[in-house]
Design a protein around this motif. Structure first.
Motif, PDB file in Angstrom:
ATOM      1  N   MET A  37       1.184  -1.029  -0.031  1.00  0.00           N
ATOM      2  CA  MET A  37       0.308   0.129  -0.039  1.00  0.00           C
ATOM      3  C   MET A  37       0.754   1.187  -0.056  1.00  0.00           C
ATOM      4  O   MET A  37       2.012   1.976   0.666  1.00  0.00           O
ATOM      5  CB  MET A  37      -1.260  -0.276   1.449  1.00  0.00           C
ATOM      6  N   PHE A  38       0.272   2.013  -0.614  1.00  0.00           N
ATOM      7  CA  PHE A  38       1.544   3.500  -0.480  1.00  0.00           C
ATOM      8  C   PHE A  38       0.703   4.626  -0.078  1.00  0.00           C
ATOM      9  O   PHE A  38      -0.613   4.230   0.732  1.00  0.00           O
ATOM     10  CB  PHE A  38       1.122   3.819  -2.347  1.00  0.00           C
ATOM     11  N   LEU A  39       2.151   4.898   1.147  1.00  0.00           N
ATOM     12  CA  LEU A  39       1.522   5.904   1.957  1.00  0.00           C
ATOM     13  C   LEU A  39       2.321   7.268   1.525  1.00  0.00           C
ATOM     14  O   LEU A  39       3.409   6.764   1.543  1.00  0.00           O
ATOM     15  CB  LEU A  39       1.941   5.796   3.627  1.00  0.00           C
ATOM     16  N   LEU A  40       1.107   8.642   1.308  1.00  0.00           N
ATOM     17  CA  LEU A  40       1.932   9.833   1.672  1.00  0.00           C
ATOM     18  C   LEU A  40       3.569   9.989   2.199  1.00  0.00           C
ATOM     19  O   LEU A  40       3.071   9.955   3.861  1.00  0.00           O
ATOM     20  CB  LEU A  40       1.262  10.665   0.581  1.00  0.00           C
ATOM     21  N   GLU A  41       4.372  10.065   2.220  1.00  0.00           N
ATOM     22  CA  GLU A  41       5.231  11.194   2.590  1.00  0.00           C
ATOM     23  C   GLU A  41       5.845  12.913   2.717  1.00  0.00           C
ATOM     24  O   GLU A  41       5.463  13.035   4.059  1.00  0.00           O
ATOM     25  CB  GLU A  41       6.590  10.116   2.337  1.00  0.00           C
ATOM     26  N   ASP A  42       5.276  12.905   2.036  1.00  0.00           N
ATOM     27  CA  ASP A  42       5.668  14.183   1.484  1.00  0.00           C
ATOM     28  C   ASP A  42       5.322  15.062   0.583  1.00  0.00           C
ATOM     29  O   ASP A  42       4.419  14.205  -1.110  1.00  0.00           O
ATOM     30  CB  ASP A  42       7.324  14.811   1.722  1.00  0.00           C
ATOM     31  N   SER A  43       5.140  15.801  -0.105  1.00  0.00           N
ATOM     32  CA  SER A  43       4.613  16.597  -1.305  1.00  0.00           C
ATOM     33  C   SER A  43       3.065  16.491  -0.689  1.00  0.00           C
ATOM     34  O   SER A  43       2.220  16.228  -2.430  1.00  0.00           O
ATOM     35  CB  SER A  43       4.964  15.727  -2.667  1.00  0.00           C
ATOM     36  N   LEU A  44       2.455  17.092  -0.069  1.00  0.00           N
ATOM     37  CA  LEU A  44       1.087  16.770  -0.434  1.00  0.00           C
ATOM     38  C   LEU A  44      -0.117  17.714  -1.055  1.00  0.00           C
ATOM     39  O   LEU A  44      -0.543  17.376  -2.037  1.00  0.00           O
ATOM     40  CB  LEU A  44       0.817  17.791   1.258  1.00  0.00           C
ATOM     41  N   HIS A  45       0.477  18.998  -0.983  1.00  0.00           N
ATOM     42  CA  HIS A  45      -0.491  19.912  -2.132  1.00  0.00           C
ATOM     43  C   HIS A  45      -0.382  19.669  -3.286  1.00  0.00           C
ATOM     44  O   HIS A  45      -1.109  19.326  -3.641  1.00  0.00           O
ATOM     45  CB  HIS A  45       0.704  21.370  -2.166  1.00  0.00           C
ATOM     46  N   ARG A  46       0.615  19.061  -3.955  1.00  0.00           N
ATOM     47  CA  ARG A  46       1.034  18.348  -5.897  1.00  0.00           C
ATOM     48  C   ARG A  46      -0.344  17.073  -5.498  1.00  0.00           C
ATOM     49  O   ARG A  46      -0.670  16.892  -6.965  1.00  0.00           O
ATOM     50  CB  ARG A  46       2.042  18.464  -6.217  1.00  0.00           C
ATOM     51  N   THR A  47      -0.092  16.768  -4.271  1.00  0.00           N
ATOM     52  CA  THR A  47      -1.204  15.102  -4.374  1.00  0.00           C
ATOM     53  C   THR A  47      -2.644  15.601  -4.728  1.00  0.00           C
ATOM     54  O   THR A  47      -3.123  14.721  -4.914  1.00  0.00           O
ATOM     55  CB  THR A  47      -0.639  14.275  -2.674  1.00  0.00           C
ATOM     56  N   PHE A  48      -2.666  16.603  -2.828  1.00  0.00           N
ATOM     57  CA  PHE A  48      -4.335  16.864  -3.053  1.00  0.00           C
ATOM     58  C   PHE A  48      -4.880  17.548  -4.204  1.00  0.00           C
ATOM     59  O   PHE A  48      -6.147  17.086  -4.840  1.00  0.00           O
ATOM     60  CB  PHE A  48      -4.143  17.633  -2.070  1.00  0.00           C
ATOM     61  N   ILE A  49      -3.953  18.150  -4.754  1.00  0.00           N
ATOM     62  CA  ILE A  49      -4.300  18.705  -6.361  1.00  0.00           C
ATOM     63  C   ILE A  49      -5.058  17.810  -7.864  1.00  0.00           C
ATOM     64  O   ILE A  49      -5.777  18.003  -8.044  1.00  0.00           O
ATOM     65  CB  ILE A  49      -3.370  20.071  -6.996  1.00  0.00           C
ATOM     66  N   ALA A  50      -3.606  16.763  -7.787  1.00  0.00           N
ATOM     67  CA  ALA A  50      -3.713  15.349  -8.543  1.00  0.00           C
ATOM     68  C   ALA A  50      -4.931  14.662  -8.669  1.00  0.00           C
ATOM     69  O   ALA A  50      -5.872  14.657  -9.271  1.00  0.00           O
ATOM     70  CB  ALA A  50      -3.003  14.757  -8.458  1.00  0.00           C
ATOM     71  N   LYS A  51      -5.997  14.636  -7.163  1.00  0.00           N
ATOM     72  CA  LYS A  51      -6.547  13.613  -6.712  1.00  0.00           C
ATOM     73  C   LYS A  51      -8.193  14.485  -7.007  1.00  0.00           C
ATOM     74  O   LYS A  51      -8.914  13.782  -8.082  1.00  0.00           O
ATOM     75  CB  LYS A  51      -6.463  13.294  -5.368  1.00  0.00           C
ATOM     76  N   ILE A  52      -8.017  15.780  -6.415  1.00  0.00           N
ATOM     77  CA  ILE A  52      -8.937  16.523  -7.036  1.00  0.00           C
ATOM     78  C   ILE A  52      -9.336  16.676  -8.287  1.00  0.00           C
ATOM     79  O   ILE A  52     -10.397  16.874  -9.034  1.00  0.00           O
ATOM     80  CB  ILE A  52      -8.162  18.277  -6.401  1.00  0.00           C
ATOM     81  N   LEU A  53      -8.150  17.042  -9.169  1.00  0.00           N
ATOM     82  CA  LEU A  53      -8.437  17.190 -11.119  1.00  0.00           C
ATOM     83  C   LEU A  53      -8.820  15.498 -11.592  1.00  0.00           C
ATOM     84  O   LEU A  53      -8.803  15.566 -12.238  1.00  0.00           O
ATOM     85  CB  LEU A  53      -6.916  17.461 -11.057  1.00  0.00           C
ATOM     86  N   GLY A  54      -8.750  14.716 -10.616  1.00  0.00           N
ATOM     87  CA  GLY A  54      -8.483  13.385 -11.103  1.00  0.00           C
ATOM     88  C   GLY A  54      -7.636  12.926 -11.920  1.00  0.00           C
ATOM     89  O   GLY A  54      -7.984  12.158 -13.618  1.00  0.00           O
ATOM     90  N   LEU A  55      -6.391  13.294 -12.409  1.00  0.00           N
ATOM     91  CA  LEU A  55      -5.602  13.241 -13.283  1.00  0.00           C
ATOM     92  C   LEU A  55      -5.260  11.539 -13.293  1.00  0.00           C
ATOM     93  O   LEU A  55      -5.613  10.789 -12.028  1.00  0.00           O
ATOM     94  CB  LEU A  55      -4.208  13.389 -12.421  1.00  0.00           C
TER      95      LEU A  55
END
Length: 266
Positions: free
Chosen positions: A208-226
């Motif tokens: 399983m993937f756990l986010l360690e760093d770069s929250l902002h870019r990850t959140f934006i990517a999820k919101i945009l549905g990339l």
């Protein structure tokens, strides 16, 4: 006859600066300055190349390839949890951010759902629901902490906070318009270390993937549905790495798997 290589010009500049330093400040100052410059260059060299040593050591311990510079292209929807506490390894000095590490233990048993993170919720409310930044919980929390003399997320003043929110808006529009690009696509090679500044993920014993760093870019990517984003693996659980070793050795038997971290190529 202009026969001098352009590569000699920086060295001439260094010689001129050294001469001016000697003439203005004396030999002692020149030697001290040279020592400091050499020390800085040493640490810069070490910082940029320590991943080579790390990967070599890892190659002697494990069969499946481990590359600190490798990128995995994964669906952001596969990143649903973050480390608890956040940046658990990133802030520890013995875990270089430029390397991929294999770590045993129960570190992968504590994590938080990203959807419950107040920053993610604030991003959703702002970018999807049209809420002004000033109305979001993230902004209000930051303002309250700044008033108490704290520096939340590195913001020391409300003015800095507002500039940060403007940056998030620009980042969102940039990714929405031009797609998500890796740091290697964005940065010049002279800013080599920035190439490591990707979304950092850790992989648990179960893959399983756990986010360690770069929250902002990850959140934006999820919101945009990339569909995919490039990530670097920072920490692999030792059990997962051993499973990778088994899968790597089984390639000849055509083991079928779609996990991004089990794609070893030809």
């Amino acid at each position: 006859n202009q026969c001098h290589s352009h590569s000699t010009l920086p060295y001439m500049s260094i010689i001129n600066k050294a001469y001016m330093k000697y003439r203005n400040d004396g030999l002692k100052s020149l030697l001290y300055g040279g020592f400091c410059l050499g020390l800085n260059n040493f640490w810069e060299f070490k910082r940029k190349n320590e991943f080579l040593i790390n990967d070599y050591v890892m190659s002697k311990q494990y069969k499946a390839p481990i590359s600190s510079t490798a990128l995995l292209y994964i669906d952001p929807d596969l990143i649903n949890y973050e480390m608890n506490p956040p940046n658990k390894f990133y802030k520890k000095k013995n875990y270089s951010r430029y390397c991929t590490h294999v770590v045993a233990g129960d570190w992968d048993q504590e994590f938080c759902l990203i959807e419950n993170h107040h920053l993610y919720q604030s991003f959703v409310n702002h970018f999807k629901k049209g809420e002004n930044w000033e109305e979001t919980k993230h902004y209000q929390n930051c303002v309250n902490k700044i008033k108490k003399g704290q520096s939340p997320w590195g913001f020391n003043t409300v003015k800095e906070l507002n500039s940060g929110m403007e940056y998030y808006d620009l980042l969102y529009e940039e990714i929405k318009t031009n797609g998500y690009k890796s740091q290697r696509e964005i940065c010049s090679c002279e800013y080599y270390c920035r190439c490591f500044d990707e979304i950092l993920v850790n992989i648990t014993r179960d893959g399983m993937f756990l986010l360690e760093d770069s929250l902002h870019r990850t959140f934006i990517a999820k919101i945009l549905g990339l569909n995919t984003v490039p990530v670097r693996v920072f920490i692999r659980h030792q059990r997962w790495q051993k499973y990778r070793d088994q899968m790597f050795e089984s390639q000849g038997r055509k083991v079928s798997t779609d996990h991004p971290d089990l794609q070893f190529g030809d």
